[in-house]
Design a protein around this motif. Structure first.
Motif, PDB file in Angstrom:
ATOM      1  N   THR A   1     -10.239  18.927 -13.454  1.00 40.72           N
ATOM      2  CA  THR A   1     -10.222  18.974 -14.917  1.00 40.72           C
ATOM      3  C   THR A   1      -8.916  18.407 -15.441  1.00 40.72           C
ATOM      4  O   THR A   1      -7.923  18.308 -14.718  1.00 40.72           O
ATOM      5  CB  THR A   1     -10.399  20.420 -15.424  1.00 40.72           C
ATOM      6  OG1 THR A   1      -9.406  21.258 -14.814  1.00 40.72           O
ATOM      7  CG2 THR A   1     -11.782  20.954 -15.091  1.00 40.72           C
TER       8      THR A   1
ATOM      9  N   PRO B   1      -9.003  19.598 -22.243  1.00 37.17           N
ATOM     10  CA  PRO B   1      -8.217  20.103 -21.109  1.00 37.17           C
ATOM     11  C   PRO B   1      -9.059  20.770 -20.026  1.00 37.17           C
ATOM     12  O   PRO B   1      -8.682  20.742 -18.856  1.00 37.17           O
ATOM     13  CB  PRO B   1      -7.248  21.095 -21.758  1.00 37.17           C
ATOM     14  CG  PRO B   1      -7.864  21.435 -23.075  1.00 37.17           C
ATOM     15  CD  PRO B   1      -8.591  20.216 -23.512  1.00 37.17           C
ATOM     16  N   ASP B   2     -10.185  21.386 -20.402  1.00 37.60           N
ATOM     17  CA  ASP B   2     -11.024  22.067 -19.416  1.00 37.60           C
ATOM     18  C   ASP B   2     -12.225  21.236 -18.975  1.00 37.60           C
ATOM     19  O   ASP B   2     -13.051  21.711 -18.194  1.00 37.60           O
ATOM     20  CB  ASP B   2     -11.524  23.406 -19.983  1.00 37.60           C
ATOM     21  CG  ASP B   2     -10.375  24.372 -20.250  1.00 37.60           C
ATOM     22  OD1 ASP B   2      -9.450  24.423 -19.419  1.00 37.60           O
ATOM     23  OD2 ASP B   2     -10.407  25.053 -21.290  1.00 37.60           O
ATOM     24  N   GLU B   3     -12.324  20.002 -19.469  1.00 40.27           N
ATOM     25  CA  GLU B   3     -13.448  19.138 -19.107  1.00 40.27           C
ATOM     26  C   GLU B   3     -13.197  18.463 -17.760  1.00 40.27           C
ATOM     27  O   GLU B   3     -12.070  18.066 -17.445  1.00 40.27           O
ATOM     28  CB  GLU B   3     -13.659  18.055 -20.167  1.00 40.27           C
ATOM     29  CG  GLU B   3     -14.283  18.525 -21.454  1.00 40.27           C
ATOM     30  CD  GLU B   3     -14.620  17.354 -22.360  1.00 40.27           C
ATOM     31  OE1 GLU B   3     -15.623  16.679 -22.121  1.00 40.27           O
ATOM     32  OE2 GLU B   3     -13.831  17.109 -23.293  1.00 40.27           O
ATOM     33  N   LYS B   4     -14.265  18.314 -16.987  1.00 36.11           N
ATOM     34  CA  LYS B   4     -14.154  17.585 -15.730  1.00 36.11           C
ATOM     35  C   LYS B   4     -13.926  16.103 -16.011  1.00 36.11           C
ATOM     36  O   LYS B   4     -14.485  15.544 -16.954  1.00 36.11           O
ATOM     37  CB  LYS B   4     -15.419  17.765 -14.888  1.00 36.11           C
ATOM     38  CG  LYS B   4     -15.607  19.167 -14.328  1.00 36.11           C
ATOM     39  CD  LYS B   4     -16.852  19.222 -13.452  1.00 36.11           C
ATOM     40  CE  LYS B   4     -17.039  20.623 -12.865  1.00 36.11           C
ATOM     41  NZ  LYS B   4     -18.239  20.695 -12.000  1.00 36.11           N
TER      42      LYS B   4
ATOM     43  N   ASN C   1      -6.621  19.547 -17.349  1.00 31.56           N
ATOM     44  CA  ASN C   1      -5.424  20.387 -17.330  1.00 31.56           C
ATOM     45  C   ASN C   1      -4.819  20.539 -15.936  1.00 31.56           C
ATOM     46  O   ASN C   1      -3.772  21.170 -15.772  1.00 31.56           O
ATOM     47  CB  ASN C   1      -5.717  21.770 -17.932  1.00 31.56           C
ATOM     48  CG  ASN C   1      -6.851  22.497 -17.227  1.00 31.56           C
ATOM     49  OD1 ASN C   1      -7.304  22.073 -16.170  1.00 31.56           O
ATOM     50  ND2 ASN C   1      -7.310  23.589 -17.812  1.00 31.56           N
ATOM     51  N   ARG C   2      -5.487  19.990 -14.921  1.00 37.30           N
ATOM     52  CA  ARG C   2      -4.932  20.028 -13.566  1.00 37.30           C
ATOM     53  C   ARG C   2      -4.046  18.816 -13.282  1.00 37.30           C
ATOM     54  O   ARG C   2      -3.422  18.724 -12.222  1.00 37.30           O
ATOM     55  CB  ARG C   2      -6.073  20.070 -12.536  1.00 37.30           C
ATOM     56  CG  ARG C   2      -6.852  21.383 -12.564  1.00 37.30           C
ATOM     57  CD  ARG C   2      -6.060  22.473 -11.901  1.00 37.30           C
ATOM     58  NE  ARG C   2      -6.701  23.777 -11.971  1.00 37.30           N
ATOM     59  CZ  ARG C   2      -6.320  24.841 -11.292  1.00 37.30           C
ATOM     60  NH1 ARG C   2      -5.280  24.746 -10.486  1.00 37.30           N
ATOM     61  NH2 ARG C   2      -6.926  25.994 -11.420  1.00 37.30           N
TER      62      ARG C   2
END
Length: 272
Positions: A147, A186-189, A149-150
């Motif tokens: 994702t 931010p949380d989307e793949k 945010n990573r």
């Protein structure tokens, strides 16, 4: 002139190939051009390619691996011609690679094959995924579940089986990920499709490039990363560092994973 390298060079630039890769293609195709002129050929043909293969093996005494690398480069050029010329069929010009005796060592991608896959892959998102695995050593399960945010400044934070590790990432790759996946939350793949879809697309690129599909599997790109890492970061502690990057709980797993490169590992471990 049998080979119009300028048009091919523009194609390679559009594919974002490295300057060293483009220079390698120019050298290899230039060698073929000189052989053709010296032997009276005025156009590309299967006969020309077969005779040049024999010349490389019998006269130049190239190693089988070198001959195969050059054949892969020619195949990539023929694929380009098929895409740009309606009267050209790449398969009519491709010669078979040299059969290399099985040494029970693990097969892995070499630089020329990796470059050919980048050129032959028809799907931009799949190409980005292959680059990501090949330059970070991520597992495909980790990559496709990544994702936004990573993605940290020049690093990727991965959590797998309850364990978290941070992996370095080239600046150019971070830039490419940001540009390609602009607009994702931010949380989307980052990647849109299933592992199966990406595996199938990798296989398609492998077929076009004429590369063994055993090498084109996602773990083949992970092997490519591991070998490149050891070549650039050899010396004491290299295996332990690689173990942490790949996420192996036991260093013996890393050694098995790199079985194809045992002689090089011994050299790196002894380097001071």
């Amino acid at each position: 002139m049998i080979i119009n390298f300028e048009e091919y060079r523009k194609h390679l630039i559009r594919k974002e190939c490295a300057n060293s890769t483009i220079a390698g293609y120019k050298t290899t195709l230039g060698q073929l051009e000189r052989f053709a002129v010296a032997n009276g050929y005025t156009e590309l043909s299967f006969e020309l390619m077969l005779n040049y293969k024999r010349y490389m093996m019998d006269d130049m005494k190239y190693k089988d691996s070198t001959v195969n690398h050059k054949i892969i480069s020619f195949s990539s050029y023929f694929n380009f011609l098929e895409l740009t010329r309606c009267d050209f069929k790449a398969s009519d010009y491709k010669v078979k690679r040299v059969k290399v005796q099985n040494t029970n060592e693990r097969e892995y991608l070499v630089q020329e094959e990796y470059d050919a896959l980048m050129t032959c892959c028809m799907h931009n998102e799949t190409r980005v995924l292959m680059k990501l695995i090949a330059h970070t050593g991520l597992r495909i399960t980790e990559a496709v579940n990544l994702t936004r945010n990573r993605i940290l400044p020049n690093q990727i934070r991965i959590t797998n089986k309850g364990k978290t590790r941070t992996i370095g990432m080239p600046v150019w790759l971070k830039t490419e990920l940001n540009v390609f996946f602009e607009g994702r939350g931010p949380d989307e793949k980052l990647f849109s499709f299933s592992q199966t879809t990406y595996r199938n697309r990798m296989n398609q690129a492998g077929v076009i490039a004429g590369i063994s599909l055993d090498k084109v599997k996602p773990h083949g790109f992970r092997h490519f990363f591991a070998k490149s890492f050891l070549e650039k970061n050899g010396g004491e502690g290299a295996i332990a560092k690689l173990q942490r990057i790949l996420g192996h709980s036991d260093v013996s797993t890393t050694m098995i994973y790199l079985q194809y490169n045992n002689s090089e590992i011994a050299e790196f471990m002894m380097a001071g």
